[in-house]
Enzyme design. Structure first.
Site, mmCIF file in Angstrom:
data_model
loop_
_atom_site.group_PDB
_atom_site.id
_atom_site.type_symbol
_atom_site.label_atom_id
_atom_site.label_comp_id
_atom_site.label_asym_id
_atom_site.label_seq_id
_atom_site.Cartn_x
_atom_site.Cartn_y
_atom_site.Cartn_z
ATOM 1 N N GLU A 287 -14.366 -4.208 -53.808
ATOM 2 C CA GLU A 287 -14.770 -5.025 -54.956
ATOM 3 C C GLU A 287 -16.161 -5.630 -54.756
ATOM 4 O O GLU A 287 -16.377 -6.830 -54.924
ATOM 5 C CB GLU A 287 -13.722 -6.116 -55.215
ATOM 6 C CG GLU A 287 -12.372 -5.519 -55.558
ATOM 7 C CD GLU A 287 -11.296 -6.533 -55.952
ATOM 8 O OE1 GLU A 287 -11.358 -7.661 -55.460
ATOM 9 O OE2 GLU A 287 -10.419 -6.167 -56.750
ATOM 10 N N ASP A 366 -1.981 -4.269 -56.898
ATOM 11 C CA ASP A 366 -2.500 -5.611 -56.674
ATOM 12 C C ASP A 366 -1.499 -6.681 -57.120
ATOM 13 O O ASP A 366 -1.649 -7.246 -58.206
ATOM 14 C CB ASP A 366 -3.820 -5.781 -57.449
ATOM 15 C CG ASP A 366 -4.611 -6.983 -56.988
ATOM 16 O OD1 ASP A 366 -4.196 -7.629 -56.024
ATOM 17 O OD2 ASP A 366 -5.655 -7.265 -57.600
ATOM 18 N N GLU A 394 -1.192 -15.319 -59.122
ATOM 19 C CA GLU A 394 -2.252 -14.747 -59.952
ATOM 20 C C GLU A 394 -1.710 -13.957 -61.142
ATOM 21 O O GLU A 394 -2.084 -14.191 -62.278
ATOM 22 C CB GLU A 394 -3.156 -13.845 -59.089
ATOM 23 C CG GLU A 394 -4.224 -13.137 -59.910
ATOM 24 C CD GLU A 394 -5.158 -12.277 -59.055
ATOM 25 O OE1 GLU A 394 -5.009 -12.256 -57.816
ATOM 26 O OE2 GLU A 394 -6.046 -11.638 -59.659
HETATM 27 C C1 GCU Z 1 -7.494 -9.351 -56.623
HETATM 28 C C2 GCU Z 1 -8.038 -10.636 -57.147
HETATM 29 C C3 GCU Z 1 -9.402 -10.941 -56.586
HETATM 30 C C4 GCU Z 1 -9.332 -10.869 -55.057
HETATM 31 C C5 GCU Z 1 -8.790 -9.529 -54.632
HETATM 32 C C6 GCU Z 1 -8.556 -9.410 -53.130
HETATM 33 O O1 GCU Z 1 -8.209 -8.285 -57.144
HETATM 34 O O2 GCU Z 1 -8.092 -10.616 -58.567
HETATM 35 O O3 GCU Z 1 -9.770 -12.206 -57.026
HETATM 36 O O4 GCU Z 1 -10.582 -11.072 -54.515
HETATM 37 O O5 GCU Z 1 -7.541 -9.334 -55.228
HETATM 38 O O6 GCU Z 1 -7.397 -9.376 -52.737
HETATM 39 O O7 GCU Z 1 -9.485 -9.314 -52.380
#
Ligand code: GCU
Length: 679
Positions: A287, A366, A394
């Site tokens: 990400e 996730d 979440e």
């Molecule tokens: C999810 C979450 C993110 C987080 C990511 C992770 O995608 O929405 O906010 O950073 O998980 O586990 O690194």
């Protein structure tokens, strides 16, 4: 709420309890084999005194000579009373374990080490809080998981990534906070057996990159020392690109000599300045976070380089497996995000050094309310592995909606991976029973914040409590844990206990019913992840699709689809591959099916969607009725706070019901058999 403090004590409230004959067993205490000046012993003792005073109105005293031949007479001399004998037993009990026995008025706590003693004291306090007699106790408690960690996603500006309980109590405006709350956090965490905590968010940016510099050492060291007194190792999340950002070499290539030597110096400085530091958590190549892939290196190259350098200090590197392509094209039906973790990590199984642990999210996507168990768990057979779950809600209601997650975690732990002929469940794998590894365990993304009640919704604290208890003793049932939590937090009154336990135990199924059906996941509002938006992620780059059209829905992950099913050992692979054998709750996770597909219940798929969504809302209404029945039996402020959250949950559930039902009615054109309102 404690008068001097602006925050509650959750399950460590220590309000008056019926004695049940326990007072006599804890009035006099003797220690042998332990240094009473050891910080953990001092804290354990302070806790015992606080708890026993609060709950039983007695102040425990140290009595050096206590033995079973030496039963102490109480003041009047007529009544016999006993005491608590604490002994170190280095052999025969696993580290951090204890044995508690009672005979002839002497309660004996044999503890393997200081942590075992601390957990033993919390055990005693728990029994007192639950108004259970300690007479005739005979129990051996040893942790199932060597590592039992909280991962805080706290940012240095005070915000919390996916936090639903206010701001951070570790950081604010670029500063590290250390105060009474730090200690209370450590007490709460230790009371349920947590032995590691990562302070900062896995997405390490800006000031957080500087946590490993002089700028923050003093304060971080203060926290580390407080934690140490409660048996909790401190960990930090690392920015993989730290060398570039902190003025080191212009690279983060794990094979570059300058980079290696920069990290070497850095770790020597950090471990010298921060005591009780366990190591680091790393989110790399994920990400948008930097990682070894940037330099054409493998995940193992990256993890091993850091691991070798922290090894001299006894440090470990926890490397996350949440690595996937987040710039996918939704038109591409062959690329499957669910495959990514396994595809990125399986080839190098066995190449990771022995102080690396791969941390694997429970599912391949996730933290959805329902998804398959990650095939990496038990897929890897020669690498230390650790399960990551998300206690922060979440995708599961954000601590507005009630969702007790322990049943979900239990399902994951009980899942048979078939990675070995016997001990093959996820619980076996992550505890080290299957492959004999010592570095493994469970981690949870924390749901705490600086709200007075720590977790936003008072009832969400059951997830914090439950995670710790489960990580220490994976054989506990969700219901037992719920009962303990209610008894300690509210009261042991039968009606209160039964009602709150019922609310907790049903909540995950209810949440699942009104949100996305049969394992498909998502359908949430993009970014915030609260509330419905059926197509919110359907045409996006995130790889999170439901693939609905006018004929049907679901993601084909079978042999004829993305082939994801083959990442499992048999017989799981064939089971998931077959529409008939696939567990129904995961049907749409694995298969694309027509709306007219007949389920085992005798309902069509579309009718199941309609029915479950109506039921979900009805169940929330029932939950509110149950909660209202508790008014007057639990503290009014807690009643009101949770009541207000339930109202919001009901609104949310109705939005989900109506949007999901209308969406599929419009796509399929098939009417509800019961002709209910669909728009
Ligand atoms: C999810 C979450 C993110 C987080 C990511 C992770 O995608 O929405 O906010 O950073 O998980 O586990 O690194």
């Amino acid at each position: 709420m404690d008068k001097e403090k602006k925050w509650t004590q959750l399950w460590l409230t220590y309000s008056p309890r019926q004695d049940m004959g326990n007072g006599e067993l804890v009035k006099y205490v003797s220690f042998s084999g332990f240094d009473r000046k050891h910080p953990i012993i001092e804290n354990a003792w302070a806790e015992l005194v606080k708890g026993v005073e609060g709950m039983l109105g007695i102040t425990p005293d140290i009595y050096e000579e206590l033995s079973s031949d030496d039963i102490i007479s109480s003041e009047g001399g007529t009544q016999l009373c006993g005491g608590l004998k604490v002994l170190r037993q280095a052999q025969g009990i696993k580290p951090e374990g204890y044995r508690l026995t009672e005979k002839d008025g002497i309660l004996t706590l044999n503890a393997a080490d200081e942590k075992g003693l601390l957990y033993g004291f919390f055990h005693i306090l728990r029994q007192i809080a639950l108004e259970k007699t300690l007479r005739n106790t005979d129990i051996l408690c040893e942790p199932d998981n060597p590592l039992r960690m909280m991962n805080h996603w706290d940012n240095m500006d005070g915000s919390i990534e996916r936090g639903y309980s206010g701001n951070s109590f570790f950081f604010d405006k670029g500063e590290v906070l250390v105060d009474e709350r730090t200690r209370d956090y450590a007490r709460l965490a230790a009371s349920v057996g947590i032995n590691g905590a990562v302070l900062n968010n896995v997405n390490v940016k800006d000031q957080a990159t500087w946590l490993i510099t002089e700028r923050y050492f003093d304060k971080v060291a203060e926290i580390a020392r407080i934690f140490e007194g409660y048996g909790i190792k401190l960990f930090l999340s690392l920015n993989y690109a730290a060398p570039l950002e902190l003025g080191g070499p212009d690279s983060a290539d794990p094979l570059n000599e300058d980079v290696i030597s920069w990290w070497k110096d850095k770790f020597s400085e950090v471990f010298a300045k921060i005591p009780n530091l366990g190591g680091f958590l790393v989110k790399a190549d994920s990400e948008g976070r930097p990682g070894p892939f940037t330099y054409g290196r493998t995940q193992a190259d990256g993890a091993n380089m850091l691991a070798d350098l922290v090894k001299p200090y006894g440090g470990i590197i926890i490397w996350r497996c949440f690595v996937y392509n987040c710039t996918q094209d939704w038109r591409d039906t062959k690329t499957d995000r669910a495959r990514a973790g396994y595809d990125n990590f399986i080839e190098m199984d066995g190449d990771y050094h022995d102080n690396v642990i791969l941390q694997i999210k429970n599912g391949p996507m996730d933290f959805q309310i329902r998804e398959a168990v990650s095939p990496l768990l038990g897929g890897l057979t020669r690498t230390n592995q650790m399960l990551e779950v998300q206690v922060a809600q979440e995708y599961t209601g954000q601590q507005i909606d009630l969702c007790y997650l322990i049943p979900l975690f239990k399902e994951v732990l009980d899942f048979r991976t078939y990675c070995s002929p016997d001990t093959d469940t996820v619980a076996d794998v992550v505890s080290g029973r299957t492959f004999g590894n010592k570095l493994c365990g469970m981690a949870a993304v924390s749901n705490t914040g600086n709200d007075a009640n720590w977790t936003g919704n008072d009832l969400a604290a059951a997830n914090f409590y439950g995670f710790g208890r489960l990580a220490y003793a994976t054989s506990l049932s969700s219901e037992e844990i719920a009962q303990e939590w209610v008894g300690m937090t509210y009261s042991n009154d039968r009606e209160v206990k039964e009602t709150v336990v019922r609310l907790l135990m049903g909540s995950r199924n209810t949440y699942e019913k009104y949100t996305s059906p049969l394992g498909i996941g998502w359908m949430v509002t993009p970014n915030t992840h609260y509330g419905p938006s059926v197509d919110g992620y359907e045409y996006s780059r995130w790889g999170t699709y439901h693939r609905a059209d006018h004929m049907g829905l679901g993601v084909d992950r079978t042999d004829s689809g993305t082939g994801y099913v083959r990442q499992y050992h048999e017989p799981n692979a064939s089971r998931y591959n077959s529409v008939e054998e696939c567990p129904e709750e995961l049907l749409l996770f694995f298969h694309h099916l027509p709306y007219t597909h007949m389920l085992k219940s005798g309902k069509t798929l579309i009718q199941h969607i309609y029915d479950s969504h109506f039921e979900g809302v009805e169940e929330v209404e029932e939950m509110i009725r149950l909660w209202d029945g508790l008014r007057g039996c639990i503290p009014e402020d807690s009643y009101q706070l949770v009541r207000e959250r339930f109202e919001r949950q009901l609104y949310n559930a109705k939005e989900w019901r109506d949007q999901v039902n209308s969406y599929f009615y419009r796509k399929s054109g098939i009417v509800d058999e019961k002709n209910r309102a669909i728009f």
